[in-house]
Design a protein around this motif. Structure first.
Motif, short mmCIF file in Angstrom:
data_model
loop_
_atom_site.label_atom_id
_atom_site.label_comp_id
_atom_site.label_asym_id
_atom_site.label_seq_id
_atom_site.Cartn_x
_atom_site.Cartn_y
_atom_site.Cartn_z
N PHE A 107 0.83 -1.20 0.00
CA PHE A 107 0.00 0.00 0.00
C PHE A 107 0.87 1.26 0.00
CE2 PHE A 107 -3.28 -2.79 2.25
CZ PHE A 107 -3.83 -3.19 1.04
N ALA A 108 2.00 1.21 0.71
CA ALA A 108 2.91 2.36 0.69
C ALA A 108 3.45 2.58 -0.72
CB ALA A 108 4.05 2.14 1.67
N GLY A 109 3.79 1.50 -1.40
CA GLY A 109 4.27 1.61 -2.78
C GLY A 109 3.22 2.19 -3.70
N ILE A 110 1.98 1.76 -3.51
CA ILE A 110 0.89 2.30 -4.33
C ILE A 110 0.71 3.79 -4.07
CG2 ILE A 110 -1.62 2.23 -4.68
CD1 ILE A 110 -1.39 -0.83 -4.19
N SER A 111 0.79 4.18 -2.81
CA SER A 111 0.60 5.60 -2.49
C SER A 111 1.73 6.45 -3.06
CB SER A 111 0.46 5.81 -0.98
OG SER A 111 1.69 5.62 -0.34
N VAL A 112 2.95 5.92 -3.07
CA VAL A 112 4.06 6.65 -3.67
C VAL A 112 3.89 6.69 -5.19
CG1 VAL A 112 6.55 6.57 -4.12
CG2 VAL A 112 5.70 6.25 -1.81
N GLY A 113 3.41 5.59 -5.76
CA GLY A 113 3.19 5.53 -7.20
C GLY A 113 2.17 6.54 -7.68
N ASN A 114 1.23 6.89 -6.82
CA ASN A 114 0.23 7.89 -7.18
C ASN A 114 0.81 9.30 -7.18
OD1 ASN A 114 -1.79 6.02 -7.48
ND2 ASN A 114 -2.56 6.24 -5.40
N LYS A 115 1.98 9.48 -6.58
CA LYS A 115 2.60 10.80 -6.49
C LYS A 115 3.89 10.87 -7.29
CE LYS A 115 0.69 11.86 -2.00
NZ LYS A 115 0.03 10.79 -1.40
N ILE A 116 3.98 10.07 -8.34
CA ILE A 116 5.22 9.98 -9.11
C ILE A 116 5.58 11.31 -9.77
CG2 ILE A 116 4.32 9.19 -11.34
CD1 ILE A 116 7.28 7.61 -9.58
N GLU A 117 4.59 12.09 -10.18
CA GLU A 117 4.88 13.39 -10.80
C GLU A 117 5.51 14.35 -9.79
OE1 GLU A 117 4.80 14.03 -14.03
OE2 GLU A 117 4.14 11.95 -14.28
N GLU A 118 5.04 14.31 -8.54
CA GLU A 118 5.64 15.15 -7.51
C GLU A 118 7.09 14.72 -7.24
OE1 GLU A 118 3.18 15.26 -4.00
OE2 GLU A 118 1.37 15.42 -5.22
N LEU A 119 7.33 13.41 -7.26
CA LEU A 119 8.69 12.92 -7.06
C LEU A 119 9.60 13.34 -8.20
CD1 LEU A 119 8.00 9.34 -5.67
CD2 LEU A 119 8.92 11.29 -4.43
N LYS A 120 9.08 13.31 -9.43
CA LYS A 120 9.88 13.75 -10.58
C LYS A 120 10.24 15.22 -10.46
CE LYS A 120 8.00 10.69 -14.13
NZ LYS A 120 7.20 10.68 -15.37
N ALA A 121 9.33 16.02 -9.92
CA ALA A 121 9.59 17.45 -9.78
C ALA A 121 10.74 17.71 -8.80
CB ALA A 121 8.33 18.18 -9.32
N MET A 122 10.94 16.81 -7.84
CA MET A 122 12.04 16.97 -6.89
C MET A 122 13.39 16.61 -7.51
SD MET A 122 10.59 15.49 -3.38
CE MET A 122 8.90 15.67 -2.94
#
Length: 155
Positions: A107-122
Motif C-alpha cells: 500500500f505504501a508503494g501504491i501511495s508513492v506511485g500515485n505521487k510519481i509526478e511530484e517525485l519527478k519534480a524533486m
C-alpha cells in the motif's frame, strides 16, 4: 467538522477485512500460527484503523496523516500502564508482525506511485534526501543495537 460517508467506511471495512484474511492465511501457512484465534486481534487492528480514518475525515485540518495517527493510537493502547492494554495486547499479540508488513509495504508503494509526478519534480534532490535519511536510520539502529547488547552483556 465534516460528516462521514458510511458507504466509504463499509468499503474500507471490506477491503481491510480481505487484507486481514490474507494476512491471517499467510500467518497460518507460512508461520504455522493459529488462524481462527487471531481473528479477534485482526478485528481490533481493523477497528483502530477505521477509527483513525474517521478522525482524519472528520477533522481534515488534523495535522497528522491517518497512518501516523493509527501508529500513535496503536502504541498508546499497548502501553502496559494503561488499563486498556489488558484488552488489546493479548488479542493483537496473536497477529504476527511480519505477515502484516507485506500489505503495508504494498500500500505504501501504491501511495508513492500515485505521487510519481511530484517525485519527478524533486529530481536529484530526492536522492540526497534519501541517502541522508537511510544513513541516519542505519547509524541510529546500529547505535541502539550496540547499546542494548552492551547493557545485556552480549558484547
Amino acid at each position: 467538522m465534516r460528516s462521514l460517508d458510511l458507504k466509504k467506511y463499509v468499503l474500507y471495512f471490506i477491503l481491510m477485512s480481505i487484507t486481514g484474511i490474507i494476512v491471517l492465511a499467510g500467518q497460518a501457512l507460512g508461520m504455522h500460527k493459529q488462524f481462527l484465534g487471531a481473528i479477534p486481534g485482526m478485528f481490533l487492528i481493523i477497528s483502530l484503523a477505521l477509527g483513525c480514518f474517521a478522525v482524519k475525515d472528520a477533522f481534515p485540518k488534523f495535522p497528522l496523516p491517518a497512518y501516523a495517527l493509527a501508529t500513535i493510537v496503536g502504541m498508546l493502547v499497548s502501553i502496559p500502564a494503561f488499563s486498556i492494554s489488558k484488552l488489546f495486547v493479548p488479542q493483537i499479540g496473536t497477529v504476527e508482525f511480519m505477515p502484516l508488513c507485506t500489505p503495508m509495504l504494498a500500500f505504501a508503494g501504491i501511495s508513492v506511485g500515485n505521487k510519481i509526478e511530484e517525485l519527478k519534480a524533486m529530481s536529484w534532490k530526492i536522492v540526497i534526501i534519501a541517502i541522508v535519511v537511510f544513513t541516519s536510520i542505519f547509524f541510529a539502529c546500529a547505535l541502539i543495537s550496540q547499546t542494548v547488547l552492551k547493557i545485556q552483556g552480549v558484547i
